[in-house]
Enzyme design. Structure first.
Site, PDB file in Angstrom:
ATOM      1  N   LYS A 121     -18.457 -11.667   9.348  1.00  0.00           N
ATOM      2  CA  LYS A 121     -18.283 -10.496   8.495  1.00  0.00           C
ATOM      3  C   LYS A 121     -19.661 -10.005   8.047  1.00  0.00           C
ATOM      4  CE  LYS A 121     -15.041  -8.812   5.044  1.00  0.00           C
ATOM      5  NZ  LYS A 121     -13.803  -9.056   4.323  1.00  0.00           N
ATOM      6  N   ARG A 170       5.312  -4.537  -2.630  1.00  0.00           N
ATOM      7  CA  ARG A 170       5.732  -5.556  -1.662  1.00  0.00           C
ATOM      8  C   ARG A 170       6.689  -6.583  -2.257  1.00  0.00           C
ATOM      9  NH1 ARG A 170       2.093  -6.761   3.007  1.00  0.00           N
ATOM     10  NH2 ARG A 170       2.282  -4.737   4.010  1.00  0.00           N
ATOM     11  N   GLU A 179       2.083 -11.146  -1.792  1.00  0.00           N
ATOM     12  CA  GLU A 179       2.565 -10.640  -3.077  1.00  0.00           C
ATOM     13  C   GLU A 179       3.963 -11.159  -3.399  1.00  0.00           C
ATOM     14  OE1 GLU A 179       1.093  -8.757  -0.735  1.00  0.00           O
ATOM     15  OE2 GLU A 179      -0.732  -8.066  -1.739  1.00  0.00           O
TER      16      GLU A 179
END
Ligand SMILES: Cc1ncc(C[n+]2csc(CCOP(=O)(O)OP(=O)(O)O)c2C)c(N)n1
Length: 641
Positions: free
Chosen positions: A282, A395, A367
């Site tokens: 990353k 969600r 979630e």
């Protein structure tokens, strides 16, 4: 864009142009693409580190697959800036995330290369599977590829899709882009599994096993022969993904273009379900982002050389108010536990995580699980606080109803980014939570108008025995000192801020300042409603009796919002005070600057004033039911009662 800096990239206006390059030119293209990306995001702000890590993968995918005929389904879309740049949107990158400019995520409306719209996590495998099955149904030979990060792989939805795909006869390629990071370092058993694969322990001595498996796959013998020449990774039995019915291939180096190209080329020729594990870094290629990929996940405009942001408000954000409150309350009450679905930094939980590591849970991008996990903790007398963005709470709706509210469990929801969210746009707008929360029995719902009230409401939610939510906006408030107290507010009580004549504005949350400014112009009364549920019935009914017009204002969808709650109360009490509801109209609001979004919805002082003036004038001529309108500001003028 200077052709001098980007001699190759400047010639790429579509993936067809890219496919016209020789393989040897792709390294140079990768380096130009990376430079362009850094320069571009340094100017506009946006997501950087993930895109930097996906540069070679993006080039290799568009080079190998026949896009847009073949479908590339990127998960979330924050890593897809290189994809945007290569698919005809290079010159539009300077308008990224600005009104009228490119979206920061993926949009089918924006480009035919965005095979599936996204912004929320872990949808790519499901969508790509749907596309793969559609191709099978229609006899098309188009390919479907899902590209998903290791963070996004922590969500249940990804496994629901793998499970479904593993039992089907589709041709589907899933590319796992593993950089060991979600926004912060990725957590959980899956990450441990992936790390074991990377460490190589698992695949020592498995070469023969792989060959055995490959002989049973169509075309695989040829594939293995060609592939082994180029690729260090291999097909391994025994991985989680093999158990789910995929051929696991990898891990391979996601920055090594020749390896990527030969592997993808071979995979494109294979039928069935393939899972390619690609390892990337990353922030790759930009020193500051490699050093701090978490900070450079999403950034405001910054100085390229130093990596420092250009601007920064010294004012405390609502997230900062929550962060302070959480630490203070945790010090005061040992039963407090803090839960985040992979949003430690965004939700302001870093300090809590450091100071109270044993009571901090990052559950991954999960979630649904976060809420039911909180419910379990609450069953045992712990006091869970779930910090969650309004948009991601969507969600976990059944978990909220079935697992928390139905059992009246003591869970505090700290709902961040409630309202319009500026540059993140429609995928991340937090404008539905009031509608979907207020119809759930047992819920307590509050919306602070300033920082001090936010802190008081968090304490109120925490002390309330049962499910309670505080919804606060992105960014800073009016700048009111919070104090250090932890006392709750009186339950269900609004505050009358201004006494005026004829018109009363009932303001919910962040819009209070604008409502007060509008009221000053026309000498209207203003109430800071504070509670969406329970509503302060007495105050609402008194205002209705004492005024000719009620105006509800909220930074939330009009449909089903706090204004609707007022309408319901007035109807139930047969109170016939004309009422208008101001809020977000019945359409998705695109990305742009927050103030502009509010103005677009008529939620700034002048918009509120304009709506009232228009309604008041109509009141002179008609006592009928509706005010019709062409543009958004007037669409807000929903229904006289
Ligand atoms: C449902 C949902 N929850 C949370 C987020 C916020 N979010 C955006 S990117 C991200 C991390 C994704 O990690 P990964 O898939 O590994 O991609 P990387 O950035 O590491 O490339 C998170 C948590 C989201 N977009 N959707």
């Amino acid at each position: 864009m200077s052709e001098f800096h980007y001699p190759l990239l400047g010639t790429i206006d579509s993936p067809a142009d890219l496919r016209g390059l020789g393989e040897r030119q792709l390294e140079q293209l990768a380096s130009e693409l990376r430079e362009f990306l850094i320069e571009s995001v340094a100017t506009t702000g946006g997501h950087l580190a993930a895109g930097l890590g996906a540069v070679e993968l993006t080039i290799a995918l568009h080079y190998t697959f026949n896009t847009p005929q073949d479908r590339l389904v990127w998960d979330i879309g924050h890593q897809a800036y290189p994809h945007k740049i290569l698919t005809g949107r290079r010159d539009a990158m300077d308008g990224l995330r600005q009104q009228g400019g490119l979206s920061g995520f993926l949009s089918r409306e924006e480009s035919e290369y965005d095979a599936f719209g996204a912004g929320h996590s872990s949808t790519s495998i499901s969508a790509a599977l749907g596309m793969a099955m559609a191709a099978r149904q229609t006899g098309s030979d188009r390919r479907a590829v899902a590209i998903i990060g290791d963070g996004a792989m922590t969500a249940g939805m990804a496994y629901e899709a793998l499970n479904n795909a593993g039992d089907s006869d589709c041709d589907l390629l899933v590319v796992l882009n593993d950089n060991e990071m979600s926004i912060s370092p990725n957590r959980g058993a899956l990450q441990n599994h992936l790390s074991r694969l990377l460490s190589g322990r698992l695949y020592t001595g498995m070469r023969e096993g792989s060959k055995h498996i490959l002989t049973n796959m169509p075309g695989a013998r040829r594939f293995l022969g060609r592939w082994e020449e180029h690729v260090k990774g291999m097909i391994m039995p025994g991985t989680l993904f093999e158990e789910l019915g995929f051929n696991y291939i990898g891990p391979i180096n996601g920055h090594d273009l020749p390896t990527l190209l030969s592997t993808l080329r071979n995979l494109r020729g294979l039928h069935g379900r393939q899972f390619l594990h690609v390892v990337t870094r990353k922030g790759k290629g930009y020193h500051h982002a490699e050093q701090d990929p978490c900070y450079f996940h999403g950034v405001s405009p910054f100085n390229r050389e130093t990596g420092e942001p250009h601007t920064g408000s010294s004012r405390k954000t609502y997230t900062g108010v929550f962060s302070d409150w959480l630490c203070d309350m945790a010090d005061a009450d040992k039963r407090l536990v803090g839960i985040t679905p992979a949003m430690c930094e965004g939700s302001g939980m870093q300090r809590f995580a450091e100071q109270h590591a044993g009571r901090y849970y990052d559950v991954g991008i999960a979630e649904q699980h976060a809420l039911t996990f909180a419910a379990g903790l609450a069953c045992e007398g712990q006091k869970p606080v779930v910090a969650i963005y309004s948009t991601f709470l969507q969600r976990a709706y059944d978990q909220l109803i079935h697992d928390i509210a139905l059992q009246d469990l003591d869970v505090t929801l700290a709902i961040d980014r409630a309202g319009l969210v500026g540059a993140d746009g429609a995928t991340h707008a937090g404008v539905f939570d009031i509608s979907f929360l207020r119809c759930v029995p047992n819920m307590l719902i509050m919306a602070p108008a300033d920082e001090r009230e936010c802190r008081q409401m968090l304490s109120t939610a925490y002390h309330h025995e049962g499910p309670a939510a505080v919804r606060y906006p992105r960014g800073t408030g009016p700048g009111v000192e919070t104090g250090t107290g932890l006392e709750p507010l009186p339950l269900g009580k609004a505050a009358i801020c201004r006494r005026g004549r004829r018109i009363a504005i009932l303001a919910f949350g962040s819009v209070l300042e604008a409502a007060l400014a509008a009221a000053d112009e026309i000498d209207a009364s203003v109430v800071n409603m504070r509670y969406v549920k329970p509503l302060d019935r007495e105050v609402v009914l008194a205002m209705a009796q004492q005024h000719d017009l009620l105006v509800t204002v909220e930074e939330h969808a009009i449909a089903g919002g706090a204004g609707s709650a007022v309408n319901e109360l007035l109807a139930a009490e047969r109170c016939h005070c004309p009422t208008i509801n101001l809020g977000v109209p019945d359409r998705f609001i695109d990305h742009g600057d927050h103030a502009g979004q509010l103005a677009q919805c008529g939620l700034d002082a002048s918009g509120i004033l304009a709506a009232i003036t228009a309604s008041d004038a109509s009141l002179q001529t008609t006592d009928t039911q509706s005010v019709t309108a062409g543009h958004d500001k007037q669409e807000n003028l929903r229904g006289y009662r």
